[in-house]
Design an enzyme around this catalytic site. Structure first.
Site, short mmCIF file in Angstrom:
data_model
loop_
_atom_site.label_atom_id
_atom_site.label_comp_id
_atom_site.label_asym_id
_atom_site.label_seq_id
_atom_site.Cartn_x
_atom_site.Cartn_y
_atom_site.Cartn_z
CE LYS A 182 -3.87 1.68 2.95
NZ LYS A 182 -4.68 1.29 4.14
CB SER B 20 -8.11 2.97 3.35
OG SER B 20 -7.23 2.32 4.27
CB SER C 167 -8.32 -0.20 6.05
OG SER C 167 -9.10 0.94 6.31
#
Length: 485
Positions: free
Chosen positions: A78, A153, A177
């Site tokens: 990420k 996310s 997330s």
């Protein structure tokens, strides 16, 4: 079989037997990313030169018989993890020119284990979102239906695994997330116990809730990744100094006699019918495997979303105060003095959702409101944690849905933040309690969208989660389904 269809375990065996080289595997993934990223927008940065260099090193280690568990395995992270000499944006315009000067500990441990890093993945800005639509660089799309969200996310982390753009990835989980996007994309996501994995070098959203974890195609692959990144780090004061078990060895243990709790507060009116049907079928799978199913209660669940959005936003308002145009990232200077420079930088640098959460958090921490909101939320957090402590006196694991619905359409909830926040209603309590949770595929909706099952374990009992998840995947084939993109 195409190289990109091999999971981490299968690829490890192929590399060790020298049936394929790390360079061949890396080139296959780079071609896949090039062919599909325009449709998904899952990668924000593609590190081709770095990946090929690491693949070359991996082939040399393999030839010398010095391979580590992840040597030659193409992974991605990420875009909230610092990767040395690589742009790290956290999905924000405010950091679009920030180049990390050092590696996050989790990234450094992947490198030490020989991993090949393909690039940085899309995400909601500063990890604030449940759909990946809050990214300043455009939304990531769901590989099962590009008109739907991948979740957030860590949407890019889940989409990249589902679309065969990486063998596995790392994400972060502050309120769901990792688990929610894993469920929406039909892959496995693990949120470890708070303190199990170092947060050093990870851009902070809410420091008492953030946790690093793996996303992969199988529970077995998640176990291998967690083994690589878990453990104490003196550079993270919240990292816990306790032994890391052999997670792969734990997978071989049977689950017969395991007590699994079903909290009545998670099986509520409004739960999507397809989700309910898939979860009920999963419960029957566990009964068939010899687990004992027990009804339990987590009575303060109803307060979790409100509690979370006070604590998380309060911590965010503090953490994001550092982005002022002086120390990090973008500076917008109208030439009218320091205060105007601060205002212009933050106004133009932050997106709408980030501004909303900063203002909410600042209000909750302000004089006269601290006791009424922030302090009360902390007391409620203790009650929620105590619910789990009492539940784990009765059962070994807790089973719930990951999300109330399958993946929703792009733009469907953008104008209704409260509905968006409710997407995480089943995952937020795990973060507030600081314990661990695993999301794994357990079925599909009538529209062909993946549905996720959540297993929740005692603090630092990730091996129990992985054992139960692996047993489920040995009895079902939901994790073998492949997105058509």
């Amino acid at each position: 079989m195409d190289l990109i269809d091999l999971n981490l375990q299968q690829l490890r065996q192929a590399l060790d037997r020298r049936e394929v080289s790390a360079r061949e595997v890396t080139e296959a993934y780079l071609r896949r990313i090039e062919a599909t990223n325009a449709r998904l927008n899952s990668y924000l940065s593609i590190c081709s030169e770095l990946a090929l260099s690491q693949a070359q090193t991996a082939d040399e280690r393999l030839a010398a018989g010095e391979a580590a568990p992840l040597t030659g395995i193409p992974l991605a992270v990420k875009d909230i993890f610092n990767l040395e000499q690589t742009r790290t944006t956290a999905g924000s315009r405010l950091l679009d020119n920030y180049v990390a000067p050092y590696d996050a500990t989790a990234v450094a441990r992947l490198k030490e284990n020989g991993a090949v890093l393909l690039g940085k993945l899309n995400m909601d800005e500063f990890a604030m979102g449940s759909s990946n639509e809050n990214s300043a660089f455009g939304p990531c799309r769901n590989p099962w239906d590009p008109e739907r969200v991948p979740g957030g996310s860590s949407g890019g982390s889940a989409a990249a695994v589902a679309a065969r753009q990486a063998v596995a990835t790392l994400g972060t989980d502050t309120g769901g997330s990792i688990r929610q996007p894993a469920a929406h994309c039909g892959v496995v996501g693990l949120k470890p116990t708070y303190g199990r994995v170092s947060r050093y070098g990870v851009i902070a959203y809410a420091s008492s809730l953030d946790q690093v974890g793996p996303v992969a195609r199988t529970v077995e692959d998640c176990a291998l990744l967690l083994q690589a990144i878990a453990g104490h780090d003196h550079r993270d004061s919240t990292s816990i100094d306790c032994p890391v078990p052999d997670y792969s060895a734990a997978l071989q243990q049977k689950i017969e006699g395991l007590k699994i709790g079903l909290p009545r507060e998670y099986f509520i009116e409004g739960l999507d019918a397809d989700v309910q049907k898939a979860i009920e079928a999963a419960i029957e799978v566990y009964r068939g495997l010899g687990a004992e199913i027990v009804d339990i209660s987590l009575p303060h669940t109803d307060y979790a979303v409100a509690c979370y959005y006070l604590i998380a936003t309060a911590e965010a308002s503090s953490n994001l105060a550092r982005y002022d145009g002086v120390r990090y990232g973008r500076r917008v200077d109208p030439g009218k003095g320091l205060i105007d420079m601060y205002c212009a930088t933050r106004t133009q640098g932050f997106g709408t959702e980030v501004k909303r959460r900063i203002m909410l958090g600042t209000y909750a921490l302000s004089s006269g409101y601290y006791d009424a909101y922030y302090l009360k939320a902390q007391k409620v957090r203790t009650l929620i944690r105590d619910d789990f402590v009492r539940a784990f006196e009765q059962v070994d694991l807790i089973l719930t849905p990951v999300a109330p619905t399958p993946a929703f359409g792009l733009g469907e909830k953008l104008d209704d933040p409260l509905q968006m926040y409710l997407s995480d209603i089943f995952t937020i309590p795990v973060n507030l309690a600081g314990t661990c949770g695993l999301s794994l595929p357990c079925g599909f909706s009538t529209a062909g969208l993946p549905i996720g099952l959540q297993l929740i374990g005692r603090p630092f009992a990730e091996q129990s989660l992985l054992r139960a998840g692996h047993a489920f995947q040995q009895a079902t084939d939901w994790h073998l389904k492949k997105a058509a993109i």
